[in-house]
Design a protein around this motif. Sequence first.
Motif, PDB file in Angstrom:
ATOM      1  N   LYS A 183       0.807  -1.209   0.000  1.00 42.68           N
ATOM      2  CA  LYS A 183       0.000   0.000   0.000  1.00 42.68           C
ATOM      3  C   LYS A 183       0.844   1.264   0.000  1.00 42.68           C
ATOM      4  N   VAL A 223     -10.084   0.175  10.460  1.00 40.50           N
ATOM      5  CA  VAL A 223      -8.965   0.235   9.518  1.00 40.50           C
ATOM      6  C   VAL A 223      -7.725   0.750  10.243  1.00 40.50           C
ATOM      7  N   SER A 224      -6.643   0.029  10.138  1.00 38.16           N
ATOM      8  CA  SER A 224      -5.477   0.284  10.979  1.00 38.16           C
ATOM      9  C   SER A 224      -4.756   1.583  10.674  1.00 38.16           C
ATOM     10  N   ASP A 225      -4.975   2.161   9.498  1.00 42.31           N
ATOM     11  CA  ASP A 225      -4.244   3.369   9.156  1.00 42.31           C
ATOM     12  C   ASP A 225      -4.939   4.638   9.635  1.00 42.31           C
ATOM     13  N   GLN A 243      -2.813  -2.003  15.909  1.00 43.15           N
ATOM     14  CA  GLN A 243      -2.333  -2.481  14.616  1.00 43.15           C
ATOM     15  C   GLN A 243      -1.696  -3.861  14.758  1.00 43.15           C
ATOM     16  N   ARG A 296       0.274  -9.996  10.296  1.00 46.16           N
ATOM     17  CA  ARG A 296      -0.304  -9.769   8.968  1.00 46.16           C
ATOM     18  C   ARG A 296       0.114 -10.877   8.002  1.00 46.16           C
ATOM     19  N   GLU A 306      -7.083  -6.501   3.545  1.00 48.29           N
ATOM     20  CA  GLU A 306      -7.011  -5.661   4.736  1.00 48.29           C
ATOM     21  C   GLU A 306      -7.299  -6.548   5.946  1.00 48.29           C
ATOM     22  N   HIS A 340      -8.857  -7.459   9.452  1.00 48.02           N
ATOM     23  CA  HIS A 340     -10.056  -7.072  10.209  1.00 48.02           C
ATOM     24  C   HIS A 340     -10.100  -7.820  11.541  1.00 48.02           C
ATOM     25  N   SER A 360     -10.866  -5.271   0.073  1.00 50.23           N
ATOM     26  CA  SER A 360     -11.476  -3.980   0.381  1.00 50.23           C
ATOM     27  C   SER A 360     -12.988  -4.019   0.179  1.00 50.23           C
ATOM     28  N   HIS A 406     -14.609  -5.997   3.009  1.00 51.96           N
ATOM     29  CA  HIS A 406     -14.455  -5.234   4.241  1.00 51.96           C
ATOM     30  C   HIS A 406     -15.518  -4.133   4.317  1.00 51.96           C
TER      31      HIS A 406
END
Length: 418
Positions: free
Chosen positions: A235, A296-298, A324, A330, A352, A354, A375, A378
């Motif tokens: 990303k 969403v982690s960002d 995160q 991950r 992503e 979750h 995405s 999600h």
Amino acid sequence: MDPEPTIDAMRTAAQALRSGDARERARAIQVAQDALDAAKALALSELQISRDHELDGASTLNAWVRNELRLNAGQATALVRNVSALDELSLVADAATAGRISAAHVRVFVYGIRHVSLTTMREFEDVFVTVALEHDPGELFEAVKHLKDVTHPEDLDDAWEKGMDKEDFAVNAVPDGWHVHGFLGTTTGAKLKKVIDSVSAPHDAEDTRTGSQRRVQGLDHLLTSILGNGLPSDKGIKPHMSVFVDADTLQAAAEHVQHADQHPGYLPKPMPPVEPATLAGHGAIGPNLLMYFACVSDFTAFLMKTDGGTRQAQVLNAGRERYQPNQLQRRSVIARQTGVCATPSCHHTHLEIHHVIWWSLGGTTDLDLLVGLCSRCHHLLHRGRLHIAGNAADGFTFTTRSGRPLRRRRRTSFVRAA
């Protein structure tokens, strides 16, 4: 209708026309025009009740306005719609017939009746009339729109979903360059806006480029940099976006989505009239989108302290330390799913991570409670169209909004037995 306020406004305008002060003439003419617009709308209200427009061969009031007052369809519709506000809101009618607020202000009250409710608009009528007396129609609309966001937060999620459904983006070659067109949903548009704002800021006080020149040149420099240094393998670094939300709103939103998650196929638990969360640079957002950002982690959620209704710049909580998933977690989730979205029959590979038990609802960042979703899936989950339960050890179960289970199709083997 008491005609005296309108007559007084017309008399004042007539007197001002004889004076030599152009400022006073302009003000008096505007007041008289606003008063006459309101008087005209009230006359149309009487005509609508009596249906005397049919005497002139017009089947509807709107048609009569077009034929007899020679207004176009848009003007006629706006004028007829104003009738409802003047009929239902007495303070608005009084201010309008006196020329103290304009027809544009009255149209905002029409919006409030249609999209908030007549009962609620009556409750806050005096407040909004005060705003209208002191501000332009745009400021009044923002105040009414804020009330709508507070009383009908589910509409914010409806708008988000509608935006998601009509997303499109295309870059097509034309003889003199490229034509960029489309429509972006709330999250994608906010990300693009963040990037464009950052690359198109003026260099200094001597930067004389127009806004359009700065945006295009900033985008060109950004694309040149990306192409020159290679595209990111994953990303890359995302722009940082902030969501501001009161503690009560966050709790109410968590209960709202938890009820929908635990009772698929049933109407969700109504949201109480709390202050809506705000996405920086965009505006108010609904409870489902808030929970998506929390997942969403960002994105980092900030809880702001309130004192007597006044927002204070004191951060109470900026997210948990281990929200995160780390890089090993991950990679483990992706390896467990062989790089494919966990939703049955979905084959997308850009994933992503979750939290199956949502972080906002007390979930933990344990490997067995993390799942990889594309995405699209999600977003479907956070829009209430997909539900996930279970864990990686015992297996995840996927159901639709109606509660129908989703099962992964078995692959047919074509290997011939020896």
